[in-house]
Design an enzyme around this catalytic site. Sequence first.
Site, PDB file in Angstrom:
ATOM      1  N   ASP A  90      26.091  14.274  42.999  1.00 40.41           N
ATOM      2  CA  ASP A  90      25.207  13.493  42.216  1.00 40.41           C
ATOM      3  C   ASP A  90      25.235  11.909  42.346  1.00 40.41           C
ATOM      4  O   ASP A  90      24.928  11.273  41.242  1.00 40.41           O
ATOM      5  CB  ASP A  90      25.179  13.675  40.656  1.00 40.41           C
ATOM      6  CG  ASP A  90      24.795  15.341  40.385  1.00 40.41           C
ATOM      7  OD1 ASP A  90      24.842  15.862  41.302  1.00 40.41           O
ATOM      8  OD2 ASP A  90      24.989  15.584  39.182  1.00 40.41           O
TER       9      ASP A  90
ATOM     10  N   LYS B 243      20.460  21.090  41.969  1.00 37.22           N
ATOM     11  CA  LYS B 243      20.948  21.688  40.577  1.00 37.22           C
ATOM     12  C   LYS B 243      20.039  21.404  39.567  1.00 37.22           C
ATOM     13  O   LYS B 243      19.160  20.287  39.694  1.00 37.22           O
ATOM     14  CB  LYS B 243      22.438  21.500  40.354  1.00 37.22           C
ATOM     15  CG  LYS B 243      22.579  19.967  40.098  1.00 37.22           C
ATOM     16  CD  LYS B 243      24.166  20.155  40.010  1.00 37.22           C
ATOM     17  CE  LYS B 243      24.701  18.500  39.603  1.00 37.22           C
ATOM     18  NZ  LYS B 243      24.387  18.480  38.067  1.00 37.22           N
TER      19      LYS B 243
ATOM     20  N   CYS C  37      29.217  15.818  35.245  1.00 40.87           N
ATOM     21  CA  CYS C  37      28.859  16.730  36.329  1.00 40.87           C
ATOM     22  C   CYS C  37      29.963  16.947  37.484  1.00 40.87           C
ATOM     23  O   CYS C  37      30.350  17.872  37.817  1.00 40.87           O
ATOM     24  CB  CYS C  37      27.883  16.052  37.142  1.00 40.87           C
ATOM     25  SG  CYS C  37      26.417  16.313  36.029  1.00 40.87           S
TER      26      CYS C  37
END
Length: 228
Positions: free
Chosen positions: A11, A121, A169
């Site tokens: 990310d 995701k 994350c």
Amino acid sequence: MTFKPAFVVVDVQEDFCPPHGALAVSGGRDIVPTINELLSLPFALKIATKDFHPRDHISFACNHRAPNNKPFESQITIKNPLNDKETQQTRLWPVHCVQGTNGAELLPELDISRVDKIVEKGQDKRVEMYSAFADPFTNPTVSRSNLAKILHDAGVTDVYVAGLAADYCVKCTALDARTEGFTTWVVGEATRAVNPTDLPGVNREYEKAGVTVIDKDHEAIRKVKDYA
């Protein structure tokens, strides 16, 4: 099994980075040179993940009624939409990484030319999904990416994790990688946290699960350099 390493970059997106990110992590852009250095190594597989939310995602504070809708502050209980007896407590966030917006894009300075696959995701509006593998529900899991299949099909033995954010994350992706059976390494200097004061607790979770935090000069990185 013969050593076969994969690198998962979690990310590293505009919305998670200064100066304009909706959910900017302090120092988020500063890790890119280290990540690019790691991407230059001969990992068998290099994957970048992206938060990729619909605008009506359950984690967005604006999608909840006042007064329990303050970004960064409010907590909600999410029920497993397939089993209402299973619940998850989670924090609400500003709108971020919405599909089709600049905030969802990977940073332009990230060397995407070296990335083999991009895994998206967080697309199911009903559940939070910090991990790049799956949402946290287990009975049953609601949303699962194809990351585990990609890694297993490639015969990967070791997963190296970096990116954003260290306490959300990255943590959940690393823990799930270990649960999937991979030897798991987190490159600490190639991560940044939303709440740096939470990192000691994160490290305790890693120690319990068997995840190892390393720096780029660790012998586990030298082993990747020798991989062919």
